[in-house]
Design a protein around this motif. Structure first.
Motif, PDB file in Angstrom:
ATOM      1  N   ALA A 172      14.327  11.847  -4.370  1.00  0.00           N
ATOM      2  CA  ALA A 172      13.617  11.299  -5.525  1.00  0.00           C
ATOM      3  C   ALA A 172      12.240  10.773  -5.132  1.00  0.00           C
ATOM      4  O   ALA A 172      11.284  10.866  -5.915  1.00  0.00           O
ATOM      5  N   ARG A 173      12.126  10.205  -3.945  1.00  0.00           N
ATOM      6  CA  ARG A 173      10.825   9.724  -3.486  1.00  0.00           C
ATOM      7  C   ARG A 173       9.815  10.872  -3.373  1.00  0.00           C
ATOM      8  O   ARG A 173       8.628  10.715  -3.689  1.00  0.00           O
ATOM      9  N   VAL A 174      10.292  12.042  -2.928  1.00  0.00           N
ATOM     10  CA  VAL A 174       9.411  13.210  -2.844  1.00  0.00           C
ATOM     11  C   VAL A 174       8.943  13.618  -4.232  1.00  0.00           C
ATOM     12  O   VAL A 174       7.749  13.858  -4.475  1.00  0.00           O
ATOM     13  N   TRP A 175       9.877  13.684  -5.179  1.00  0.00           N
ATOM     14  CA  TRP A 175       9.520  14.069  -6.541  1.00  0.00           C
ATOM     15  C   TRP A 175       8.662  13.005  -7.215  1.00  0.00           C
ATOM     16  O   TRP A 175       7.793  13.327  -8.045  1.00  0.00           O
ATOM     17  N   VAL A 209       0.867  -1.170   0.000  1.00  0.00           N
ATOM     18  CA  VAL A 209       0.000   0.000   0.000  1.00  0.00           C
ATOM     19  C   VAL A 209       0.907   1.224   0.000  1.00  0.00           C
ATOM     20  O   VAL A 209       1.598   1.491   0.978  1.00  0.00           O
ATOM     21  N   TYR A 210       0.942   1.933  -1.142  1.00  0.00           N
ATOM     22  CA  TYR A 210       1.846   3.068  -1.318  1.00  0.00           C
ATOM     23  C   TYR A 210       3.294   2.685  -0.993  1.00  0.00           C
ATOM     24  O   TYR A 210       4.002   3.397  -0.283  1.00  0.00           O
ATOM     25  N   GLY A 211       3.709   1.555  -1.483  1.00  0.00           N
ATOM     26  CA  GLY A 211       5.071   1.094  -1.213  1.00  0.00           C
ATOM     27  C   GLY A 211       5.073   0.113  -0.057  1.00  0.00           C
ATOM     28  O   GLY A 211       4.030  -0.347   0.413  1.00  0.00           O
ATOM     29  N   GLY A 212       6.269  -0.253   0.396  1.00  0.00           N
ATOM     30  CA  GLY A 212       6.369  -1.244   1.450  1.00  0.00           C
ATOM     31  C   GLY A 212       6.164  -2.641   0.895  1.00  0.00           C
ATOM     32  O   GLY A 212       5.936  -2.850  -0.299  1.00  0.00           O
ATOM     33  N   PHE A 243       9.867   3.007  -9.372  1.00  0.00           N
ATOM     34  CA  PHE A 243       9.061   3.953 -10.133  1.00  0.00           C
ATOM     35  C   PHE A 243       8.182   3.177 -11.109  1.00  0.00           C
ATOM     36  O   PHE A 243       8.589   2.118 -11.606  1.00  0.00           O
ATOM     37  N   PRO A 244       7.001   3.713 -11.444  1.00  0.00           N
ATOM     38  CA  PRO A 244       6.147   3.005 -12.401  1.00  0.00           C
ATOM     39  C   PRO A 244       6.725   2.985 -13.811  1.00  0.00           C
ATOM     40  O   PRO A 244       6.421   2.077 -14.583  1.00  0.00           O
ATOM     41  N   THR A 245       7.547   3.986 -14.168  1.00  0.00           N
ATOM     42  CA  THR A 245       8.162   4.019 -15.492  1.00  0.00           C
ATOM     43  C   THR A 245       9.605   4.498 -15.393  1.00  0.00           C
ATOM     44  O   THR A 245       9.969   5.271 -14.501  1.00  0.00           O
ATOM     45  N   GLY A 266       3.237  12.066  -9.605  1.00  0.00           N
ATOM     46  CA  GLY A 266       2.121  11.134  -9.724  1.00  0.00           C
ATOM     47  C   GLY A 266       2.529   9.679  -9.758  1.00  0.00           C
ATOM     48  O   GLY A 266       1.751   8.821 -10.178  1.00  0.00           O
ATOM     49  N   GLY A 267       3.735   9.386  -9.271  1.00  0.00           N
ATOM     50  CA  GLY A 267       4.235   8.020  -9.323  1.00  0.00           C
ATOM     51  C   GLY A 267       4.107   7.240  -8.028  1.00  0.00           C
ATOM     52  O   GLY A 267       4.626   6.117  -7.934  1.00  0.00           O
ATOM     53  N   GLN A 268       3.417   7.809  -7.032  1.00  0.00           N
ATOM     54  CA  GLN A 268       3.222   7.106  -5.763  1.00  0.00           C
ATOM     55  C   GLN A 268       1.908   6.325  -5.880  1.00  0.00           C
ATOM     56  O   GLN A 268       0.864   6.756  -5.421  1.00  0.00           O
ATOM     57  N   LEU A 269       1.967   5.164  -6.508  1.00  0.00           N
ATOM     58  CA  LEU A 269       0.756   4.410  -6.795  1.00  0.00           C
ATOM     59  C   LEU A 269       0.256   3.644  -5.575  1.00  0.00           C
ATOM     60  O   LEU A 269       1.041   3.222  -4.715  1.00  0.00           O
ATOM     61  N   PHE A 270      -1.061   3.443  -5.531  1.00  0.00           N
ATOM     62  CA  PHE A 270      -1.678   2.794  -4.374  1.00  0.00           C
ATOM     63  C   PHE A 270      -1.157   1.363  -4.199  1.00  0.00           C
ATOM     64  O   PHE A 270      -0.756   0.967  -3.106  1.00  0.00           O
TER      65      PHE A 270
END
Length: 395
Positions: free
Chosen positions: A250-253, A66-69, A91-93, A258-262
């Protein structure tokens, strides 16, 4: 060709590729949704080929991310360990991963200029993303179809904050420098107080050419990006690896972009499967690609083709190009007919090359050849015979 015609042609291609009993590379994109889901479930529940951890590629009873982990964090730790970096972020891409990396370095160096090759992915395949989205400016150190030399890096007339090196340079023919050349280029960038970022979308298969392991290659750079859906046949996704401070920024950016996917567990699981199954086999693919490329050249010569090129010869990785003086439509049709009529897929899609910048002469078409697990079954004679059939279909 209308959209409907193109869709029908795509269905025809997929049916031919799926129905072929002999291919140089099987791709997950040739399968159905059901087949893909079944392969993912089977792969994650199977015993790890490396014997790591719990004995599975990843614990199939683990909770989803869930949002990483969870599995995403597991993948990040695995890649950081393989590359020998302090940290890594999923990252997603790869497009997003590299934009973020280069943006972060611009802020840290105080220079928003990125030196890269005109055939590099951001210049050819990302619609001007570095400038339009991240406010970066690019400069080119050479127009030759190779990595810039140390002299070209040292002599560039204006300062740049980051040198980005694509290893291998895909649109030039998956070409690599020598190890000594690579070290010299990195040293020249350091002399200019520039940081070095590796576009390592296909870094996984570069070791045999350099005679070096992944950690030694990655250690040359300040940061590196790697992809999972190319050489490792994952679903999607990439990792940016480097020092803790860079990865945390980089995690902040990543969130801002829009790369912090559920949830990302299917992509992360497929990446872990690729690292477990495909990564150890890549050296054998690289070695056999040299056999395949040599046999293709012999086959074209024996078939009396007036001009051709296998590039580079021998290949630097498990991928290379073939150049032929025929139009794209004729080559695509011959490739497709060979798959349909003989059950052998030798070539897939043909194109006109990357704006001629890779040295492709006018009137010449190019295709990319990948040798993976299925390709190991081909002998040199098998390749020569298939080339003869293909040339016959062109006539």
């Amino acid at each position: 060709m209308t959209a409907m015609d193109e869709q029908e042609q795509r269905r025809r291609r997929l049916a031919a590729w799926r129905g072929s009993h002999r291919v140089l590379a099987r791709r997950s994109t040739d399968g159905t949704v059901a087949e893909g889901l079944a392969a993912l479930a089977a792969g994650i529940g199977a015993a790890s080929s490396t014997g790591a951890g719990s004995g599975f590629v990843h614990d199939p009873d683990d909770a989803v991310d869930v949002y990483g982990g969870g599995v995403v964090a597991d993948l990040e730790r695995r890649v950081a360990g393989l590359l020998g970096t302090e940290a890594a972020a999923f990252f997603p891409t790869g497009t997003m991963a590299q934009q973020v990396a280069l943006r972060c370095w611009a802020g840290r160096t105080g220079n928003a200029t990125v030196a890269l090759h005109p055939l590099a992915h951001p210049e050819l395949h990302e619609e001007g993303s570095l400038g339009a989205v991240s406010g970066l400016r690019t400069v080119h150190l050479t127009s030759a179809a190779r990595m810039p030399s140390a002299e070209e890096v040292a002599d560039h007339p204006e300062p740049f904050g980051t040198l980005m090196l694509e290893l291998p340079l895909r649109d030039a023919g998956f070409v690599l420098p020598t190890w000594d050349e690579l070290e010299a280029v990195v040293a020249a960038a350091r002399e200019r107080d520039a940081v070095v970022h590796l576009d390592g979308a296909r870094l996984w298969e570069c070791g045999p050419h350099f005679g070096r392991g992944l950690q030694e290659i990655a250690a040359l750079a300040d940061s590196v990006y790697v992809s999972f859906y190319k050489s490792l046949d994952g679903l999607s996704g990439a990792v940016l690896a480097g020092p803790d401070v860079l990865v945390e920024e980089a995690r902040v950016w990543r969130h801002r972009y829009g790369g912090q996917l559920f949830q990302q567990y299917p992509a992360a699981l497929s990446a872990l499967i690729g690292l477990d199954r495909e990564l150890p086999r890549l050296p054998s693919y690289v070695a056999h690609a040299k056999v395949v490329a040599g046999a293709m050249a012999e086959g074209f010569a024996a078939a009396g083709v007036p001009w051709f090129r296998v590039h580079p010869e021998p290949p630097h990785t498990h991928q290379f190009q073939v150049w032929l003086p025929y139009d794209v439509e004729a080559l695509d049709e011959a490739s497709l007919r060979q798959a349909e009529e003989t059950g052998v897929t030798l070539f897939r899609r043909w194109g006109s090359g990357a704006a001629g910048a890779a040295g492709l002469p006018p009137g010449v078409s190019v295709t990319e050849v990948t040798v993976s697990g299925a390709g190991l079954e081909w002998s040199a004679e098998d390749v020569r015979e298939a080339v003869g059939v293909f040339v016959g279909l062109l006539e």
